[in-house]
Design an enzyme around this catalytic site. Structure first.
Site, mmCIF file in Angstrom:
data_model
loop_
_atom_site.group_PDB
_atom_site.id
_atom_site.type_symbol
_atom_site.label_atom_id
_atom_site.label_comp_id
_atom_site.label_asym_id
_atom_site.label_seq_id
_atom_site.Cartn_x
_atom_site.Cartn_y
_atom_site.Cartn_z
ATOM 1 N N GLU A 42 -2.772 -16.033 -5.210
ATOM 2 C CA GLU A 42 -2.184 -14.445 -5.728
ATOM 3 C C GLU A 42 -1.466 -15.036 -6.946
ATOM 4 O OE1 GLU A 42 -0.245 -10.980 -6.682
ATOM 5 O OE2 GLU A 42 -1.572 -11.034 -4.734
ATOM 6 N N CYS A 94 -9.582 -0.093 -5.279
ATOM 7 C CA CYS A 94 -9.210 1.262 -5.486
ATOM 8 C C CYS A 94 -9.673 2.150 -6.663
ATOM 9 C CB CYS A 94 -8.015 1.022 -5.422
ATOM 10 S SG CYS A 94 -6.595 0.076 -6.578
ATOM 11 N N ASP A 109 -9.005 -8.047 -2.497
ATOM 12 C CA ASP A 109 -7.865 -6.616 -2.664
ATOM 13 C C ASP A 109 -7.921 -6.606 -4.150
ATOM 14 O OD1 ASP A 109 -6.740 -4.266 -2.695
ATOM 15 O OD2 ASP A 109 -5.702 -4.708 -0.839
ATOM 16 N N GLN A 113 1.276 -0.950 -0.188
ATOM 17 C CA GLN A 113 -0.076 -0.357 -0.458
ATOM 18 C C GLN A 113 0.795 1.429 -0.185
ATOM 19 O OE1 GLN A 113 -3.333 0.374 -0.385
ATOM 20 N NE2 GLN A 113 -3.820 -1.098 -0.063
#
Length: 468
Positions: free
Chosen positions: A360, A426, A399, A310
């Site tokens: 991931e 985001c 996320d 982040q």
């Protein structure tokens, strides 16, 4: 799209409302005009972009005729080289978008959050058919919005000067210091640097140490310049040249440091993630090491120098806390999608004692996630989320990058056994699209909050909690 070319025109426009991307909406002869460098309620003189005829126009302010009370002097002037600061300040006052990445540089910080909330509310309604008033909260410890970036990318022009890209352009605008930077990044003086052959500099800072990754083909002299210029608290890494292998890598006549395979991870939230067919550029260490250590709630996380973390100095702590506060009283198992190096899932597993599964697409990030979760009941898989069969979990955290989760992943979430989803996003547009699918599939939105973790830019972070 018509083949007819429309020349640039000067227009007098009344600005109506904010738009996605930090622009504002005006209308001319019934046609929508997206205008940069202005604010709702203003009257401006603007020049449109020349180009093919389309459904809308783009324009840039050249003069503010009636200013909003929320307009402030453009903060980009503060990053200009000293010899041109006064000229740049004058240009900024006219609304000229000197460089990109600070779309709200001319807006009062508190008011910029209201504009972001309007955009978020509009996109939820228009794209997701979700009618909800949403607040965008200030970041923890925020003062003036200029000292928060712990990751900064700077462009380098053909003459080797360091700067930021102009909006919607590949032109490089020189800067004196990295815009919006926090910690030791804020103190880096860029004016004297000349780095021919380099195309980009990527800086990261964590705790008391940083890293600089040099993209391109610096000369031996350029590398020596960087080593002498860069503070001792920074590691220095470069891309390995094409065809280099093993321990025989050199830059000019300069023997390189050791080589590391270091995929980009989620360094750019705007790009999708997954195994690359061509492979990422390999990095070599000139000095220091290939990783940084981030500390969140007293726990250390190893992250690659060019891996995803982040950007805001307070974001990791805030988002981890938001996820933990959304967990139900009893948790049997947690899945963390797009987990990176494990930040959100590890925090949740540590808080509950529940077993953790993380997935991931970047193998190096998964290696770090395994190490970061070494004392927990956790397993991680290096695979694209959309190609992963999710294990039974009553809590799923996700996320994703700006592209959002998409149809395949939202379908898997609907078909899962999860009763709680915590969706960190985001990008309001892709969030709205995904929430429309999830709510149609049986989930209810319990809460949705915006966080201004990208102050003075057009971006924001949201945390949505869904239950069923």
């Amino acid at each position: 799209m018509s083949d007819t070319m429309i020349p640039a025109r000067e227009l007098i426009l009344d600005i109506e409302s904010p738009a996605a991307g930090g622009t504002s909406i005006a209308r001319h002869d019934g046609q929508v005009v997206f205008v940069s460098g202005t604010l709702p309620g203003e009257r401006v003189r603007a020049v449109t972009e020349a180009g093919p005829a389309g459904r809308f126009l783009r324009a840039e302010v050249v003069e503010v005729l009636e200013a909003s009370p929320h307009r402030v002097p453009d903060r980009r002037a503060g990053y200009a080289p000293a010899r041109r600061a006064s000229d740049r300040a004058a240009n900024c006052r006219l609304g000229s978008a000197e460089f990109g990445g600070m779309e709200y540089a001319h807006v009062d910080l508190a008011h910029s959050r209201k504009l972001k909330a309007e955009v978020l509310t509009d996109q939820l309604s228009r794209i997701g058919h979700i009618d909800r008033d949403v607040e965008v909260r200030s970041a923890p410890g925020e003062t003036d919005g200029t000292d928060w970036r712990t990751r900064v990318q700077l462009a380098v022009d053909a003459d080797g000067r360091v700067g930021m890209l102009a909006p919607r352009s590949h032109d490089v605008v020189p800067v004196a210091t990295p815009p919006l930077a926090a910690g030791a990044l804020h103190d880096l003086e860029l004016v004297a640097l000349r780095l021919p052959g380099v195309r980009r500099l990527e800086f990261a800072w964590a705790g008391d140490h940083g890293a600089l990754i040099v993209r391109g083909a610096p000369s031996g002299e350029g590398l020596e310049t960087l080593e002498n210029w860069l503070p001792d608290s920074f590691s220095l890494l470069t891309e390995a040249a094409a065809g280099e292998s093993g321990d025989d890598r050199r830059s000019g006549d300069r023997k390189s440091g050791r080589s590391v395979g270091q995929p980009r991870g989620r360094g750019s939230r705007g790009k999708g993630r997954g195994p690359s067919t061509s492979g990422p550029a390999e990095l070599r260490v000139i000095r220091g090491g290939p990783t940084l250590t981030e500390t969140v709630a007293g726990r250390d996380f190893t992250v690659g120098a060019d891996g995803f973390w982040q950007v805001h100095r307070s974001a990791a702590e805030l988002l981890s806390s938001e996820v933990i506060s959304a967990l139900p009283e009893r948790v049997a198992a947690i899945a963390d999608l797009y987990c990176g190096v494990g930040l959100l899932g590890i925090g949740a597993a540590r808080a509950t004692g529940a077993p953790l599964f993380g997935v991931e697409g970047v193998p190096t990030a998964i290696e770090y996630a395994r190490a970061n979760a070494g004392d927990l009941d956790a397993r991680f898989l290096a695979r694209g989320v959309d190609r992963t069969r999710l294990p039974d979990s009553d809590v799923i955290i996700l996320d994703p990058p700006r592209a959002g989760a998409g149809k395949a992943v939202t379908s898997a979430l609907i078909g899962s056994q999860a009763g709680t989803l915590v969706y960190v996003s985001c990008d309001p547009a892709t969030l709205a699209r995904d929430l429309a699918r999830l709510t149609a599939g049986g989930f209810d939105i319990e809460s949705l909050a915006g966080h201004d973790l990208f102050p003075l830019t057009a971006h924001l972070e949201t945390v949505t909690v869904l239950r069923r």
